[in-house]
Design a protein around this motif. Structure first.
Motif, mmCIF file in Angstrom:
data_model
loop_
_atom_site.group_PDB
_atom_site.id
_atom_site.type_symbol
_atom_site.label_atom_id
_atom_site.label_comp_id
_atom_site.label_asym_id
_atom_site.label_seq_id
_atom_site.Cartn_x
_atom_site.Cartn_y
_atom_site.Cartn_z
ATOM 1 N N TRP A 69 -28.598 -2.808 -6.620
ATOM 2 C CA TRP A 69 -27.353 -2.777 -7.388
ATOM 3 C C TRP A 69 -26.189 -3.280 -6.532
ATOM 4 N N ASP A 70 -26.248 -3.013 -5.238
ATOM 5 C CA ASP A 70 -25.207 -3.483 -4.325
ATOM 6 C C ASP A 70 -25.164 -5.007 -4.277
ATOM 7 N N GLU A 71 -26.316 -5.666 -4.377
ATOM 8 C CA GLU A 71 -26.349 -7.130 -4.440
ATOM 9 C C GLU A 71 -25.734 -7.634 -5.748
ATOM 10 N N PHE A 72 -26.000 -6.925 -6.837
ATOM 11 C CA PHE A 72 -25.392 -7.300 -8.116
ATOM 12 C C PHE A 72 -23.867 -7.329 -7.969
ATOM 13 N N VAL A 73 -23.321 -6.233 -7.472
ATOM 14 C CA VAL A 73 -21.862 -6.124 -7.352
ATOM 15 C C VAL A 73 -21.322 -7.147 -6.358
ATOM 16 N N GLY A 74 -22.014 -7.331 -5.240
ATOM 17 C CA GLY A 74 -21.576 -8.328 -4.252
ATOM 18 C C GLY A 74 -21.539 -9.732 -4.831
ATOM 19 N N MET A 75 -22.543 -10.061 -5.626
ATOM 20 C CA MET A 75 -22.557 -11.388 -6.280
ATOM 21 C C MET A 75 -21.423 -11.510 -7.285
ATOM 22 N N TRP A 76 -21.168 -10.462 -8.058
ATOM 23 C CA TRP A 76 -20.091 -10.525 -9.049
ATOM 24 C C TRP A 76 -18.741 -10.711 -8.372
ATOM 25 N N ILE A 77 -18.550 -10.067 -7.228
ATOM 26 C CA ILE A 77 -17.306 -10.239 -6.463
ATOM 27 C C ILE A 77 -17.231 -11.670 -5.934
ATOM 28 N N THR A 78 -18.314 -12.142 -5.359
ATOM 29 C CA THR A 78 -18.369 -13.507 -4.830
ATOM 30 C C THR A 78 -18.015 -14.526 -5.902
ATOM 31 N N LEU A 79 -18.657 -14.411 -7.049
ATOM 32 C CA LEU A 79 -18.501 -15.422 -8.099
ATOM 33 C C LEU A 79 -17.168 -15.332 -8.834
ATOM 34 N N MET A 80 -16.404 -14.277 -8.584
ATOM 35 C CA MET A 80 -15.045 -14.210 -9.135
ATOM 36 C C MET A 80 -14.189 -15.342 -8.574
ATOM 37 N N ALA A 81 -14.552 -15.842 -7.403
ATOM 38 C CA ALA A 81 -13.719 -16.822 -6.699
ATOM 39 C C ALA A 81 -14.053 -18.270 -7.021
ATOM 40 N N ILE A 82 -15.148 -18.524 -7.719
ATOM 41 C CA ILE A 82 -15.474 -19.933 -7.943
ATOM 42 C C ILE A 82 -14.398 -20.554 -8.842
ATOM 43 N N PRO A 83 -13.970 -21.777 -8.493
ATOM 44 C CA PRO A 83 -12.841 -22.379 -9.212
ATOM 45 C C PRO A 83 -13.178 -22.855 -10.626
ATOM 46 N N ASN B 297 -16.579 -22.885 -13.685
ATOM 47 C CA ASN B 297 -17.893 -22.362 -14.039
ATOM 48 C C ASN B 297 -18.895 -23.522 -14.021
ATOM 49 N N ASP B 298 -19.383 -23.828 -12.846
ATOM 50 C CA ASP B 298 -20.281 -24.959 -12.623
ATOM 51 C C ASP B 298 -21.436 -24.464 -11.766
ATOM 52 N N TRP B 299 -22.659 -24.849 -12.094
ATOM 53 C CA TRP B 299 -23.836 -24.348 -11.382
ATOM 54 C C TRP B 299 -23.785 -24.638 -9.889
ATOM 55 N N ARG B 300 -23.118 -25.736 -9.487
ATOM 56 C CA ARG B 300 -23.038 -26.044 -8.051
ATOM 57 C C ARG B 300 -22.207 -24.996 -7.317
ATOM 58 N N TRP B 301 -21.116 -24.561 -7.933
ATOM 59 C CA TRP B 301 -20.301 -23.512 -7.325
ATOM 60 C C TRP B 301 -21.057 -22.188 -7.310
ATOM 61 N N VAL B 302 -21.816 -21.919 -8.361
ATOM 62 C CA VAL B 302 -22.632 -20.705 -8.394
ATOM 63 C C VAL B 302 -23.646 -20.746 -7.249
ATOM 64 N N ALA B 303 -24.280 -21.893 -7.046
ATOM 65 C CA ALA B 303 -25.257 -22.038 -5.959
ATOM 66 C C ALA B 303 -24.596 -21.847 -4.591
ATOM 67 N N VAL B 304 -23.413 -22.419 -4.417
ATOM 68 C CA VAL B 304 -22.681 -22.249 -3.150
ATOM 69 C C VAL B 304 -22.366 -20.769 -2.932
ATOM 70 N N GLY B 305 -21.873 -20.108 -3.976
ATOM 71 C CA GLY B 305 -21.575 -18.680 -3.866
ATOM 72 C C GLY B 305 -22.807 -17.864 -3.528
ATOM 73 N N PHE B 306 -23.909 -18.169 -4.184
ATOM 74 C CA PHE B 306 -25.164 -17.470 -3.927
ATOM 75 C C PHE B 306 -25.584 -17.630 -2.467
ATOM 76 N N VAL B 307 -25.565 -18.853 -1.970
ATOM 77 C CA VAL B 307 -26.002 -19.115 -0.592
ATOM 78 C C VAL B 307 -25.081 -18.430 0.413
ATOM 79 N N ILE B 308 -23.775 -18.538 0.209
ATOM 80 C CA ILE B 308 -22.829 -17.907 1.150
ATOM 81 C C ILE B 308 -23.035 -16.397 1.151
#
Length: 171
Positions: free
Chosen positions: A92-106, A108-119
């Protein structure tokens, strides 16, 4: 090594997917993956994030804050039931961490999602300071959650810096 493997398997046997706390803590079962459960949990968080993107930003933020609060409880409860602190299947901590991370993508594009996931995954696995300090010094449900919250915030900051550098999109 066999004893460690047996104790991890024994801890998993203490889980019940009928228990709503266990179901949430394991990321709807994604954390039960036999390989890289944290990565599987992070991946499983993405479709839920996509649904969150349909909410106004303020409501998205409230959902994340509520998820942090409930996460402290469900992670603590599940770890206690499993008799193992921060078992790998608790994601569940990974879920929340990902949701926080993806709040910052400029955008809604899969490339930004992939960058967020990797970081996020790099920071969550590597645990540089201050993530490592919190991981080692905070215990219980908050200890399970806090390192991923900080990894999510740092990942969001890195994404913001990247988006400032390349404001039009990824090259």
């Amino acid at each position: 090594m066999t004893t460690l493997r047996n104790s991890k398997a024994e801890a998993k046997r203490r889980l019940s997917m009928r228990n709503p706390w266990h179901l949430l803590a394991t990321g709807f079962g994604s954390g039960l993956s036999p390989v890289v459960p944290g990565t599987m949990g992070s991946l499983a968080a993405i479709p839920f994030w996509w649904l969150l993107t349909f909410l106004p930003w303020q409501l998205y933020s409230l959902v994340v804050m509520f998820s942090i609060c409930i996460g402290v409880y469900i992670c603590h409860r599940t770890a206690k039931d499993m008799k193992v602190h921060d078992h790998g299947s608790i994601v569940w901590d990974e879920f929340v961490g990902m949701w926080i991370t993806l709040m910052a993508i400029p955008v809604n594009d899969w490339r930004w999602v992939a960058v967020g996931f990797v970081i996020f995954r790099i920071l969550d696995m590597w645990k540089p300071w201050p993530i490592r300090w919190f991981d080692r010094n905070v215990h219980g449900g908050m200890g399970i959650m806090v390192d991923d919250i900080i990894a999510g915030v740092l990942s969001a900051a890195i994404i913001w810096l990247i988006s400032v550098q390349w404001p039009i999109g990824l090259i």
